[in-house]
Design a protein around this motif. Sequence first.
Motif, PDB file in Angstrom:
ATOM      1  N   ASP A   2       0.823  -1.201   0.000  1.00  0.00           N
ATOM      2  CA  ASP A   2       0.000   0.000   0.000  1.00  0.00           C
ATOM      3  C   ASP A   2       0.862   1.259   0.000  1.00  0.00           C
ATOM      4  O   ASP A   2       1.916   1.311   0.618  1.00  0.00           O
ATOM      5  N   ARG A   3       0.372   2.251  -0.705  1.00  0.00           N
ATOM      6  CA  ARG A   3       1.098   3.518  -0.813  1.00  0.00           C
ATOM      7  C   ARG A   3       0.933   4.341   0.457  1.00  0.00           C
ATOM      8  O   ARG A   3      -0.110   4.288   1.117  1.00  0.00           O
ATOM      9  N   ILE A   4       1.951   5.103   0.792  1.00  0.00           N
ATOM     10  CA  ILE A   4       1.870   6.076   1.872  1.00  0.00           C
ATOM     11  C   ILE A   4       2.009   7.454   1.243  1.00  0.00           C
ATOM     12  O   ILE A   4       3.019   7.760   0.610  1.00  0.00           O
ATOM     13  N   PHE A   5       1.003   8.299   1.409  1.00  0.00           N
ATOM     14  CA  PHE A   5       1.078   9.657   0.871  1.00  0.00           C
ATOM     15  C   PHE A   5       1.972  10.516   1.758  1.00  0.00           C
ATOM     16  O   PHE A   5       1.936  10.393   2.983  1.00  0.00           O
ATOM     17  N   ALA A   6       2.753  11.383   1.140  1.00  0.00           N
ATOM     18  CA  ALA A   6       3.594  12.291   1.923  1.00  0.00           C
ATOM     19  C   ALA A   6       2.731  13.208   2.773  1.00  0.00           C
ATOM     20  O   ALA A   6       3.028  13.452   3.942  1.00  0.00           O
ATOM     21  N   ASN A   7       1.648  13.723   2.190  1.00  0.00           N
ATOM     22  CA  ASN A   7       0.753  14.643   2.893  1.00  0.00           C
ATOM     23  C   ASN A   7      -0.553  14.732   2.095  1.00  0.00           C
ATOM     24  O   ASN A   7      -0.725  14.041   1.084  1.00  0.00           O
ATOM     25  N   ARG A   8      -1.451  15.574   2.546  1.00  0.00           N
ATOM     26  CA  ARG A   8      -2.758  15.684   1.883  1.00  0.00           C
ATOM     27  C   ARG A   8      -2.641  16.266   0.472  1.00  0.00           C
ATOM     28  O   ARG A   8      -3.427  15.918  -0.407  1.00  0.00           O
ATOM     29  N   MET A   9      -1.678  17.154   0.265  1.00  0.00           N
ATOM     30  CA  MET A   9      -1.516  17.753  -1.057  1.00  0.00           C
ATOM     31  C   MET A   9      -1.113  16.689  -2.077  1.00  0.00           C
ATOM     32  O   MET A   9      -1.639  16.648  -3.196  1.00  0.00           O
ATOM     33  N   GLU A  10      -0.188  15.818  -1.711  1.00  0.00           N
ATOM     34  CA  GLU A  10       0.214  14.749  -2.621  1.00  0.00           C
ATOM     35  C   GLU A  10      -0.964  13.821  -2.894  1.00  0.00           C
ATOM     36  O   GLU A  10      -1.166  13.374  -4.026  1.00  0.00           O
ATOM     37  N   ALA A  11      -1.749  13.540  -1.859  1.00  0.00           N
ATOM     38  CA  ALA A  11      -2.929  12.688  -2.033  1.00  0.00           C
ATOM     39  C   ALA A  11      -3.906  13.319  -3.025  1.00  0.00           C
ATOM     40  O   ALA A  11      -4.498  12.632  -3.863  1.00  0.00           O
ATOM     41  N   GLY A  12      -4.059  14.631  -2.945  1.00  0.00           N
ATOM     42  CA  GLY A  12      -4.949  15.337  -3.854  1.00  0.00           C
ATOM     43  C   GLY A  12      -4.476  15.266  -5.293  1.00  0.00           C
ATOM     44  O   GLY A  12      -5.280  15.113  -6.224  1.00  0.00           O
ATOM     45  N   ARG A  13      -3.173  15.348  -5.482  1.00  0.00           N
ATOM     46  CA  ARG A  13      -2.630  15.265  -6.839  1.00  0.00           C
ATOM     47  C   ARG A  13      -2.848  13.872  -7.426  1.00  0.00           C
ATOM     48  O   ARG A  13      -3.172  13.729  -8.614  1.00  0.00           O
ATOM     49  N   VAL A 158     -18.110  10.834  -5.084  1.00  0.00           N
ATOM     50  CA  VAL A 158     -17.267  10.889  -3.892  1.00  0.00           C
ATOM     51  C   VAL A 158     -15.866  10.433  -4.290  1.00  0.00           C
ATOM     52  O   VAL A 158     -15.694   9.369  -4.895  1.00  0.00           O
ATOM     53  N   ALA A 159     -14.874  11.262  -3.971  1.00  0.00           N
ATOM     54  CA  ALA A 159     -13.484  10.981  -4.345  1.00  0.00           C
ATOM     55  C   ALA A 159     -12.604  11.010  -3.101  1.00  0.00           C
ATOM     56  O   ALA A 159     -12.577  12.010  -2.380  1.00  0.00           O
ATOM     57  N   LEU A 160     -11.868   9.934  -2.866  1.00  0.00           N
ATOM     58  CA  LEU A 160     -11.077   9.778  -1.647  1.00  0.00           C
ATOM     59  C   LEU A 160      -9.695   9.214  -1.953  1.00  0.00           C
ATOM     60  O   LEU A 160      -9.561   8.348  -2.819  1.00  0.00           O
ATOM     61  N   PRO A 161      -8.679   9.649  -1.213  1.00  0.00           N
ATOM     62  CA  PRO A 161      -7.359   9.029  -1.362  1.00  0.00           C
ATOM     63  C   PRO A 161      -7.328   7.609  -0.812  1.00  0.00           C
ATOM     64  O   PRO A 161      -6.671   6.737  -1.371  1.00  0.00           O
ATOM     65  N   VAL A 162      -8.035   7.369   0.295  1.00  0.00           N
ATOM     66  CA  VAL A 162      -7.974   6.057   0.937  1.00  0.00           C
ATOM     67  C   VAL A 162      -9.266   5.775   1.705  1.00  0.00           C
ATOM     68  O   VAL A 162      -9.882   6.688   2.259  1.00  0.00           O
ATOM     69  N   ALA A 163      -9.659   4.509   1.702  1.00  0.00           N
ATOM     70  CA  ALA A 163     -10.866   4.082   2.412  1.00  0.00           C
ATOM     71  C   ALA A 163     -10.803   2.567   2.605  1.00  0.00           C
ATOM     72  O   ALA A 163     -10.019   1.888   1.935  1.00  0.00           O
ATOM     73  N   PRO A 164     -11.616   2.024   3.505  1.00  0.00           N
ATOM     74  CA  PRO A 164     -11.651   0.572   3.663  1.00  0.00           C
ATOM     75  C   PRO A 164     -12.150  -0.108   2.394  1.00  0.00           C
ATOM     76  O   PRO A 164     -12.785   0.530   1.545  1.00  0.00           O
ATOM     77  N   PRO A 165     -11.906  -1.410   2.249  1.00  0.00           N
ATOM     78  CA  PRO A 165     -12.345  -2.127   1.057  1.00  0.00           C
ATOM     79  C   PRO A 165     -13.857  -2.043   0.803  1.00  0.00           C
ATOM     80  O   PRO A 165     -14.299  -2.086  -0.342  1.00  0.00           O
ATOM     81  N   ASP A 166     -14.642  -1.923   1.872  1.00  0.00           N
ATOM     82  CA  ASP A 166     -16.100  -1.853   1.705  1.00  0.00           C
ATOM     83  C   ASP A 166     -16.608  -0.410   1.706  1.00  0.00           C
ATOM     84  O   ASP A 166     -17.790  -0.166   1.934  1.00  0.00           O
ATOM     85  N   PHE A 188      -6.863   0.503   9.409  1.00  0.00           N
ATOM     86  CA  PHE A 188      -7.187   0.801  10.802  1.00  0.00           C
ATOM     87  C   PHE A 188      -7.590   2.255  10.986  1.00  0.00           C
ATOM     88  O   PHE A 188      -8.474   2.565  11.773  1.00  0.00           O
ATOM     89  N   SER A 189      -6.932   3.149  10.248  1.00  0.00           N
ATOM     90  CA  SER A 189      -7.274   4.561  10.321  1.00  0.00           C
ATOM     91  C   SER A 189      -6.765   5.258   9.069  1.00  0.00           C
ATOM     92  O   SER A 189      -5.841   4.768   8.404  1.00  0.00           O
ATOM     93  N   VAL A 190      -7.367   6.400   8.760  1.00  0.00           N
ATOM     94  CA  VAL A 190      -6.928   7.165   7.591  1.00  0.00           C
ATOM     95  C   VAL A 190      -5.474   7.615   7.753  1.00  0.00           C
ATOM     96  O   VAL A 190      -4.666   7.547   6.829  1.00  0.00           O
ATOM     97  N   GLY A 191      -5.127   8.054   8.956  1.00  0.00           N
ATOM     98  CA  GLY A 191      -3.803   8.610   9.209  1.00  0.00           C
ATOM     99  C   GLY A 191      -2.649   7.654   8.972  1.00  0.00           C
ATOM    100  O   GLY A 191      -1.526   8.104   8.733  1.00  0.00           O
ATOM    101  N   GLN A 192      -2.891   6.347   9.007  1.00  0.00           N
ATOM    102  CA  GLN A 192      -1.795   5.391   8.806  1.00  0.00           C
ATOM    103  C   GLN A 192      -1.260   5.420   7.377  1.00  0.00           C
ATOM    104  O   GLN A 192      -0.171   4.897   7.118  1.00  0.00           O
ATOM    105  N   PHE A 193      -1.975   6.056   6.464  1.00  0.00           N
ATOM    106  CA  PHE A 193      -1.556   6.093   5.060  1.00  0.00           C
ATOM    107  C   PHE A 193      -0.986   7.455   4.653  1.00  0.00           C
ATOM    108  O   PHE A 193      -0.882   7.771   3.472  1.00  0.00           O
ATOM    109  N   TYR A 194      -0.639   8.260   5.652  1.00  0.00           N
ATOM    110  CA  TYR A 194       0.015   9.553   5.426  1.00  0.00           C
ATOM    111  C   TYR A 194       1.255   9.657   6.309  1.00  0.00           C
ATOM    112  O   TYR A 194       1.199   9.331   7.501  1.00  0.00           O
TER     113      TYR A 194
END
Length: 218
Positions: A2-13, A158-166, A188-194
Amino acid sequence: MDRIFANRMEAGRALGQLLRAYAKREDVIVLALPRGGVPVAFEVAAALKAPLDLLMVRKLGVPWQEELAMGALASGGALYVDRRLMREADVSEPEFERVLAEARLELARRETLYRAEHPAADVTARIAIVVDDGMATGATLHAAVRALRSRAPAKIVVALPVAPPDGRARLGDAIDEYVCAMTPRMFFSVGQFYRDFDETTDDDVRTLLASAFKPQRP
């Protein structure tokens, strides 16, 4: 892996790349969920050459675990409550009502602070792309899209960088389209991917909105 985003701006791009089909269309508007969704949505709007506005919503967190949403409140009074989670967390009605009252006050404060002289954009018959920095329970998005639907958009994406499989299933028929950059199995949480998931401040929101609302040169 799984990818880890540097921050919210990178996730947005990254999200903007997935939404390329909506670029440069006059009927598209990007709606950010404050506060964390604003930096993400700012980049999405820039990538699509689309206007940016806010979709005001406030999470109703479990009193002793505020990051866990048992519901959400949106501008206009739209309310979503996860009664099952309330029972599992043993949240009483008086405790819930206290959280709800505080959310109403905070939502009003943010509406006044963020909007200033910019009223809510007209979304009638437009494609509304709703952006947040991620989804955990889905409660916040449920309230947001419920409020948005009453404003008669042509389509809700609805557009999201990360979410659970369901994640898509959690939103059901409340939305028309779902775009997500990552749906990791071990969620487990959104923050684990940033790498940087520091809280977005009021000043951050106002700075980004001031830039987005600035008239563009032809």
